[in-house]
Each structure stands twice: as structure tokens, then as C-alpha cells.
Design a protein around this motif. Structure first.
Motif, PDB file in Angstrom:
ATOM      1  N   SER A 149       0.825  -1.203   0.000  1.00 38.59           N
ATOM      2  CA  SER A 149       0.000   0.000   0.000  1.00 38.59           C
ATOM      3  C   SER A 149       0.860   1.253   0.000  1.00 38.59           C
ATOM      4  O   SER A 149       2.029   1.232   0.384  1.00 38.59           O
ATOM      5  CB  SER A 149      -0.905  -0.008   1.229  1.00 38.59           C
ATOM      6  N   PRO A 150       0.286   2.390  -0.430  1.00 31.99           N
ATOM      7  CA  PRO A 150       1.022   3.658  -0.386  1.00 31.99           C
ATOM      8  C   PRO A 150       1.423   4.009   1.042  1.00 31.99           C
ATOM      9  O   PRO A 150       0.860   3.512   2.016  1.00 31.99           O
ATOM     10  CB  PRO A 150       0.013   4.667  -0.941  1.00 31.99           C
ATOM     11  N   ALA A 151       2.382   4.896   1.153  1.00 35.60           N
ATOM     12  CA  ALA A 151       2.854   5.326   2.463  1.00 35.60           C
ATOM     13  C   ALA A 151       1.771   6.098   3.198  1.00 35.60           C
ATOM     14  O   ALA A 151       0.831   6.628   2.596  1.00 35.60           O
ATOM     15  CB  ALA A 151       4.097   6.199   2.299  1.00 35.60           C
ATOM     16  N   ASP A 152       1.894   6.155   4.522  1.00 37.77           N
ATOM     17  CA  ASP A 152       0.982   6.965   5.320  1.00 37.77           C
ATOM     18  C   ASP A 152       1.026   8.423   4.862  1.00 37.77           C
ATOM     19  O   ASP A 152       2.051   8.913   4.372  1.00 37.77           O
ATOM     20  CB  ASP A 152       1.375   6.913   6.797  1.00 37.77           C
ATOM     21  N   SER A 153      -0.082   9.116   5.055  1.00 40.28           N
ATOM     22  CA  SER A 153      -0.139  10.538   4.718  1.00 40.28           C
ATOM     23  C   SER A 153       0.835  11.335   5.584  1.00 40.28           C
ATOM     24  O   SER A 153       1.085  11.002   6.747  1.00 40.28           O
ATOM     25  CB  SER A 153      -1.551  11.081   4.931  1.00 40.28           C
ATOM     26  N   ALA A 154       1.363  12.410   5.010  1.00 39.72           N
ATOM     27  CA  ALA A 154       2.256  13.289   5.756  1.00 39.72           C
ATOM     28  C   ALA A 154       1.484  14.001   6.861  1.00 39.72           C
ATOM     29  O   ALA A 154       0.300  14.313   6.714  1.00 39.72           O
ATOM     30  CB  ALA A 154       2.889  14.307   4.817  1.00 39.72           C
ATOM     31  N   GLN A 155       2.156  14.259   7.969  1.00 31.57           N
ATOM     32  CA  GLN A 155       1.548  14.948   9.099  1.00 31.57           C
ATOM     33  C   GLN A 155       1.974  16.418   9.099  1.00 31.57           C
ATOM     34  O   GLN A 155       3.071  16.752   8.642  1.00 31.57           O
ATOM     35  CB  GLN A 155       1.965  14.284  10.412  1.00 31.57           C
ATOM     36  N   PRO A 156       1.122  17.319   9.586  1.00 27.26           N
ATOM     37  CA  PRO A 156       1.501  18.740   9.611  1.00 27.26           C
ATOM     38  C   PRO A 156       2.694  18.977  10.533  1.00 27.26           C
ATOM     39  O   PRO A 156       2.838  18.310  11.566  1.00 27.26           O
ATOM     40  CB  PRO A 156       0.242  19.433  10.138  1.00 27.26           C
ATOM     41  N   GLU A 157       3.548  19.904  10.145  1.00 30.12           N
ATOM     42  CA  GLU A 157       4.706  20.265  10.959  1.00 30.12           C
ATOM     43  C   GLU A 157       4.365  21.500  11.789  1.00 30.12           C
ATOM     44  O   GLU A 157       3.950  22.522  11.253  1.00 30.12           O
ATOM     45  CB  GLU A 157       5.917  20.530  10.067  1.00 30.12           C
ATOM     46  N   LEU A 158       4.563  21.387  13.092  1.00 31.41           N
ATOM     47  CA  LEU A 158       4.211  22.461  14.015  1.00 31.41           C
ATOM     48  C   LEU A 158       5.452  22.953  14.743  1.00 31.41           C
ATOM     49  O   LEU A 158       6.372  22.175  15.017  1.00 31.41           O
ATOM     50  CB  LEU A 158       3.190  21.962  15.043  1.00 31.41           C
ATOM     51  N   PRO A 159       5.497  24.246  15.086  1.00 29.26           N
ATOM     52  CA  PRO A 159       6.644  24.760  15.847  1.00 29.26           C
ATOM     53  C   PRO A 159       6.743  24.088  17.213  1.00 29.26           C
ATOM     54  O   PRO A 159       5.726  23.789  17.853  1.00 29.26           O
ATOM     55  CB  PRO A 159       6.331  26.253  15.994  1.00 29.26           C
ATOM     56  N   GLN A 160       7.962  23.830  17.659  1.00 28.73           N
ATOM     57  CA  GLN A 160       8.163  23.298  19.002  1.00 28.73           C
ATOM     58  C   GLN A 160       7.764  24.359  20.026  1.00 28.73           C
ATOM     59  O   GLN A 160       8.158  25.519  19.919  1.00 28.73           O
ATOM     60  CB  GLN A 160       9.619  22.895  19.199  1.00 28.73           C
ATOM     61  N   SER A 161       6.966  23.959  20.997  1.00 29.14           N
ATOM     62  CA  SER A 161       6.497  24.913  21.999  1.00 29.14           C
ATOM     63  C   SER A 161       6.062  24.157  23.238  1.00 29.14           C
ATOM     64  O   SER A 161       5.545  23.036  23.151  1.00 29.14           O
ATOM     65  CB  SER A 161       5.321  25.733  21.452  1.00 29.14           C
ATOM     66  N   SER A 162       6.267  24.775  24.395  1.00 31.57           N
ATOM     67  CA  SER A 162       5.889  24.137  25.659  1.00 31.57           C
ATOM     68  C   SER A 162       4.400  24.232  25.932  1.00 31.57           C
ATOM     69  O   SER A 162       3.879  23.536  26.806  1.00 31.57           O
ATOM     70  CB  SER A 162       6.660  24.771  26.820  1.00 31.57           C
ATOM     71  N   GLY A 163       3.682  25.093  25.213  1.00 31.71           N
ATOM     72  CA  GLY A 163       2.246  25.205  25.427  1.00 31.71           C
ATOM     73  C   GLY A 163       1.771  26.635  25.316  1.00 31.71           C
ATOM     74  O   GLY A 163       2.558  27.569  25.139  1.00 31.71           O
ATOM     75  N   PRO A 164       0.454  26.843  25.406  1.00 30.16           N
ATOM     76  CA  PRO A 164      -0.095  28.197  25.309  1.00 30.16           C
ATOM     77  C   PRO A 164       0.249  29.026  26.540  1.00 30.16           C
ATOM     78  O   PRO A 164       0.686  28.500  27.571  1.00 30.16           O
ATOM     79  CB  PRO A 164      -1.602  27.948  25.216  1.00 30.16           C
ATOM     80  N   ALA A 165       0.040  30.325  26.431  1.00 30.80           N
ATOM     81  CA  ALA A 165       0.331  31.243  27.533  1.00 30.80           C
ATOM     82  C   ALA A 165      -0.522  30.904  28.746  1.00 30.80           C
ATOM     83  O   ALA A 165      -1.756  30.971  28.694  1.00 30.80           O
ATOM     84  CB  ALA A 165       0.080  32.680  27.090  1.00 30.80           C
ATOM     85  N   ALA A 166       0.135  30.520  29.834  1.00 30.84           N
ATOM     86  CA  ALA A 166      -0.585  30.057  31.020  1.00 30.84           C
ATOM     87  C   ALA A 166      -1.385  31.166  31.690  1.00 30.84           C
ATOM     88  O   ALA A 166      -2.323  30.889  32.443  1.00 30.84           O
ATOM     89  CB  ALA A 166       0.401  29.447  32.012  1.00 30.84           C
ATOM     90  N   GLY A 167      -1.036  32.421  31.423  1.00 33.30           N
ATOM     91  CA  GLY A 167      -1.760  33.528  32.034  1.00 33.30           C
ATOM     92  C   GLY A 167      -3.138  33.754  31.455  1.00 33.30           C
ATOM     93  O   GLY A 167      -3.935  34.509  32.019  1.00 33.30           O
ATOM     94  N   VAL A 168      -3.443  33.103  30.336  1.00 30.54           N
ATOM     95  CA  VAL A 168      -4.784  33.188  29.752  1.00 30.54           C
ATOM     96  C   VAL A 168      -5.637  32.098  30.385  1.00 30.54           C
ATOM     97  O   VAL A 168      -5.224  30.934  30.425  1.00 30.54           O
ATOM     98  CB  VAL A 168      -4.729  33.006  28.223  1.00 30.54           C
ATOM     99  N   PRO A 169      -6.824  32.416  30.906  1.00 30.14           N
ATOM    100  CA  PRO A 169      -7.638  31.405  31.591  1.00 30.14           C
ATOM    101  C   PRO A 169      -7.967  30.217  30.692  1.00 30.14           C
ATOM    102  O   PRO A 169      -8.134  30.364  29.478  1.00 30.14           O
ATOM    103  CB  PRO A 169      -8.910  32.169  31.976  1.00 30.14           C
TER     104      PRO A 169
END
Length: 577
Positions: free
Chosen positions: A37-57
Motif C-alpha cells: 500500500s502507499p505510504a501513510d499521509s504526511a503529518q503537519p509540521e508544528l513549531p516546538q512549543s511548551s504550550g499556550p500562555a498560562a496567564g490566559v484562563p
């Protein structure tokens, strides 16, 4: 627990059915040219980040009514309590006019917003004075892009983390920010947009108090969910994939809106409003489509659906639609892409769409451009035949596009899908599926009776099987929770689906007795034959459930189509995804 139980039951029935069919010789593959079978679909590339701004509720305020509460249960007040208390902006670079919903400016039915220097500014429509929007300290100055629609605004930071400011059709005293995104129930830890470039992502929100109803292809006005429908749409780097990020659904990148031309159209510019999606390529070819999780048929927890026309009247509201069986289900298949007429003049890649009245068809399209040497924008209502031009005298902000008068939608196309399948659908009748574009809602497939072949249309609804229990609401990774993007071998992609019988194939049955017998047994006089699909790169499993609305796999009811060499892949000499 329910998802795991349903999965085990399905697996048991499928295993038993497959064994029975193998013993009876019903999975004959002697004449099939199969391959790895064909290869798995490519996955989106995302910037490395520890997470969203914790000061936002993470969680909204149920008393003020922003964030996850109270959704569309309470109508906006369109008030101004707290507006005069917003600090007056001291910047000189804020716009005199806001004419486009872009990733730096925008408007809804009440306010205009602008992003400058990472900070957000607002004014009531008709005011000349800009004011500062209260923003958590950890986010203020760090906003990279914005998109506003109806009563919400989504802001992204440089890593793509999304933050929602909501209740924007009500008094500023009721506004508020949250960082949550994704299941369970919009309380997920947050999500990154896979694209934050200007013109490459957009917020779409259809509201039950403003848009009020969907205008469907069968001429009905179907109600909008009490929770409304929110999604951020973002392009892949080559523009051939439109990721749909819904804050209520699994926190992944597996939901997509298939682009025109079976997923091959490469989108250069994107805008969306109230579930109407507006796209354009590098040559000024434009398409629009009504698409969201509810209207496409993916939400059996809130809505009833049927394949084909139903004579019953539409319900007045979402609750009566769900509970009153005398009202019409939402008709499937859902809306397809509509090609818009070419603009008779110079244009840029800056586009915009916004709601103008109640109903999902009430949208205005805008495209920045020139006419008779004047700068301005071309515009028309969604289904009008002709464009008009309004001069503004403002500098053009978009990039000038080549805009030939002829249809150029095929001048830049992504490679065809490498996924193709073939197998025996019924005794003596084979089914072949070429270029299966997993996010496209429909494609032509072929049935074969000996040396003859005839078309059917295969419609697919991604993300569920039959019952609400099969919807992807589980926090556990897998086919009922977060899953990879595209087609991958590890996790089947589930579809509610239907084969549609074209009139040309019906007529052909008069001269082909094998076809006539198959159509009589398979379609039983109906235009649509509902099925369920479980698809990986190696296999397309077709479930013929004997119970409507439940993907029950019994012996003799399961058919496996196996990966074969795609004709397009053979021509290209490659099977890359």
C-alpha cells in the motif's frame, strides 16, 4: 468505555464475517493486481512549543457568558456597558476603514478590530476612536494574527497557539479570553494552528441568533445547533489541504475540508464566515462551499440525517429537530464546491467573506483590486452572477495576481491521491475506487460486470460510523479519539457513506442482465445505498449494516477492497502520499 465496547463488537463481527467469506470464496482476489500500500499521509509540521500562555484562563465565566458558556443559549445584548471604560488607543497606524476580514483587521455585526504591534484594538462600527482591548499580560504584545467572526475572535501567537475572545456581540463588560481548545467539551489544553501566515487561516462561526439557519440544497431552512458551530480553517503549505480545527472535537489535525477538484486544487487565499468557505488560487479562480461538522452529516448526537430528499418540513429549532420525528432530517449529500465567476479586472490575493443577513447563503465576497486605474475592491453576494467594484483610494495591501479571463483552476494542481482500491462488492460485481481523496465528500467509482464497467458516486462523511457512540469524542488516541492526519495504517479512518446510483447506470441495466440483477438486489429501487467505511492505505472495508444508523458488521455483510496500483500513480511511477 462505550467506544472500546463498540470497537470490540465490530471487530468480533468483522472477524467472524471475514472468516465465513473466506471459507465461501467470497473474497476472491485471483485476478486483482495488488501491491504494497502507499505510504501513510504526511503529518503537519508544528513549531516546538511548551504550550499556550498560562496567564490566559483555561475556562470561561458562566455568569458573564464567555468562553465555553453559555454558547448560543443566551442571545447577545448588542450593548455598550463598559465600552467607555476601555482605554483610548494612542497609535497613529490604526485604520480609518476596515473593509476586509483579514488576519490583521476585521469586523462583525457590532465592532471592528485591528492588530498592531502584537496588541488588539477595537471600536464600535461607526465610531472613529479606537480603544484598547483588555488582554492577559502573557498574551498582550504577543499576538501574531487574528480572525473575527460573529461573536468570537481567535488570536494566535508565533507558535500558533489559539486563544479565544468571545461574547463580542454583547457589552464589553461581558467579554473574556480563554486558551482552551479541543475535547472534552472545549476544555482541552489548547491547540496550535498549523498555519499562521496572513491569508492562510480563518475563523468561521455560524450563530443561531444571527445566521439562524442553514439554507440546504433541498430548499429547506434547517436549524443551527444551540452550541453554534466554531472552526478554525488553516491551509497546508502547498494549499491542497484545509485543516478544520473545531474546539469541541478531538485535539488533532485529522479533520479536513477537501479542496475542489477531488482535493487537488491548491488554495492560495482563504477566508470563511458562518460556515461558508471562500478560496482562491494564484490565478484568481474562486470557489465557495457551505461546510461544517453539523451540516455535512457528522453530528448524529445533535441532528438527524437522511440520504436524499425528505418531504417533511424543517424544524423551527435545533431541539425540535432532534426530538420531533415529524420534522425533516438534514438532507445528504451536503453542499459541494461552487465555482465563482471570474473577476473582470485586476485583483490581489486579499479576499474576504462576511455575513450580511440571516441564512447561510447571505454572504458577501470581497476581493481587493483595481478598476479603471482606481484602487478598491470587487464584491458580490454569494450566488450573484456578476461582480461590482467599489473604489476606496486606499493603497493595495495584497499581492497582485495574474487573473486570466479563462478558467485556470487546473493550472496548479496537487498530485492525485495515491490511494486506490479494488475488490468484489457482490457476487460477480467488482468495485474499483481510483484516487481516493480521503477528505473529499464524493467521487465517482466504477462497478465491473465482466468486461463492462459503470459509474456510481461514493459519498463519504468523515469521522463517524453510525451512532453517536462512534463520534470521535474520546480523549484516548485511536479511531474514536485523537488520530493522525490523512490515511495511516495504524488507525482506520471511519466514514458514514452511501453509494448513489446515476441515471446513466440505471439505463445501462436494460442491456446488461448482470448489472440489472445487481442494482435490484443492492439498491432495492432506491437512489442511495447507505454503507459504512473503515479505510487505511492498505484496505477499504465496506460494512453493509442491516440496522439503519448502526454500523453493525455481520457475516456476509463485510467486503474488503484492497490497495491496488493507482492509474495516476502508475503514470507518475511513484506511490508517495
Amino acid at each position: 468505555m462505550f467506544h472500546r465496547l463498540e470497537s470490540r463488537i465490530l471487530a468480533t463481527f468483522i472477524a467472524a464475517g471475514s472468516a465465513t467469506m473466506l471459507r465461501r470464496g467470497m473474497l476472491r482476489r485471483k485476478n486483482l493486481k495488488t501491491l504494497s500500500s502507499p505510504a501513510d499521509s504526511a503529518q503537519p509540521e508544528l513549531p516546538q512549543s511548551s504550550g499556550p500562555a498560562a496567564g490566559v484562563p483555561l475556562v470561561g465565566n458562566p455568569i458573564k457568558g464567555y468562553g465555553q458558556f453559555p454558547l448560543g443559549l443566551v442571545a447577545p445584548d448588542f450593548g455598550n456597558v463598559g465600552y467607555a471604560d476601555l482605554p483610548v488607543a494612542r497609535r497613529e497606524d490604526l485604520p480609518d476603514q476596515v473593509l476586509f476580514r483579514s488576519n490583521a483587521e476585521g469586523f462583525n455585526q457590532k465592532i471592528e478590530v485591528a492588530l498592531r504591534g502584537g496588541e488588539l484594538f477595537v471600536r464600535n462600527i461607526g465610531d472613529t476612536t479606537w480603544r484598547c482591548v483588555p488582554t492577559p499580560e502573557s498574551l498582550s504584545g504577543n499576538i501574531h494574527g487574528i480572525s473575527i467572526n460573529e461573536d468570537a475572535l481567535v488570536a494566535v501567537d508565533t507558535a500558533g497557539w489559539m486563544y479565544t475572545l468571545s461574547n463580542l456581540l454583547s457589552s464589553p463588560s461581558r467579554w473574556g479570553w480563554i486558551r482552551a481548545w479541543g475535547s472534552p467539551f472545549w476544555f482541552g489544553r489548547g491547540q496550535q494552528s498549523p498555519n499562521t501566515s496572513p491569508g492562510k487561516w480563518s475563523l468561521s462561526l455560524i450563530g443561531n441568533h444571527t445566521d439562524r439557519f442553514y439554507e440546504t440544497s433541498d430548499g429547506k431552512r434547517q436549524p443551527i445547533s444551540l452550541a453554534k458551530v466554531t472552526q478554525v480553517l488553516a491551509l497546508s503549505p502547498d494549499g491542497s489541504r484545509i485543516y478544520s480545527l473545531d474546539p469541541w472535537l478531538a485535539r488533532d489535525y485529522s479533520y479536513e475540508v477537501g479542496t475542489p477538484l477531488n482535493g487537488r486544487f491548491q488554495v492560495h487565499s482563504l477566508s470563511a464566515s458562518g460556515s461558508q468557505i471562500f478560496v482562491m488560487n494564484r490565478y484568481g479562480d474562486m470557489f465557495t462551499r457551505l461546510d461544517d461538522f453539523d451540516i455535512k452529516g457528522a453530528d448524529p448526537a445533535q441532528f438527524r440525517y437522511t440520504w436524499g430528499f425528505d418531504p417533511r418540513p424543517a424544524a423551527a429549532g435545533a431541539l425540535s429537530h432532534r426530538l420531533n420525528p415529524t420534522t425533516a432530517p438534514i438532507a445528504l449529500p451536503s453542499d459541494d464546491w461552487h465555482q465563482q465567476p471570474k473577476i473582470p479586472g485586476a485583483i490581489t490575493d486579499r479576499i474576504s467573506i462576511h455575513s450580511t443577513a440571516q441564512g447561510s447563503k447571505q454572504r458577501e465576497l470581497r476581493v481587493e483590486g483595481q478598476h479603471k486605474g482606481l484602487n478598491g475592491y470587487w464584491h458580490k453576494q454569494l450566488f450573484d452572477a456578476h461582480w461590482s467594484f467599489t473604489p476606496t483610494g486606499l493603497p493595495l495591501e495584497g499581492h497582485r495576481l495574474e487573473n486570466p479571463s479563462e478558467d485556470s483552476s487546473t493550472r496548479t494542481l496537487a498530485a492525485p491521491s495515491p490511494f486506490a482500491y479494488r475488490g468484489e462488492l457482490s457476487n460477480g460485481v467488482m468495485l474499483s475506487v481510483e484516487e481516493f481523496s480521503y477528505a473529499s465528500p464524493k467521487r465517482e467509482v466504477l462497478i465491473h460486470t465482466g468486461k463492462r464497467h459503470y459509474p456510481l458516486v461514493l459519498h463519504t462523511i468523515d469521522g463517524r460510523l453510525g451512532s453517536p457512540l462512534s463520534m470521535r469524542m474520546s480523549p484516548v488516541k485511536g479511531q474514536f479519539g485523537p488520530r493522525p492526519a490523512g490515511l495511516v495504517e495504524s488507525t482506520p479512518r471511519n466514514y458514514a457513506a452511501a453509494f448513489e446510483l446515476p441515471k446513466s447506470t440505471q439505463r445501462a441495466a436494460h442491456s446488461d442482465p448482470v448489472l440489472a440483477r445487481f442494482l435490484a438486489q443492492y439498491f432495492k429501487g432506491q437512489q442511495f445505498r447507505p454503507v459504512y467505511l473503515k479505510v487505511t492505505p492498505a484496505r477499504m472495508r465496506v460494512l453493509h449494516s442491516p440496522i439503519l444508523g448502526i454500523a453493525l458488521a455481520l457475516p456476509r455483510s463485510v467486503v474488503d477492497l484492497h490497495a491496488v496500483a493507482s492509474k495516476s500513480s502508475t503514470r507518475r511511477g511513484t506511490l508517495t502520499a
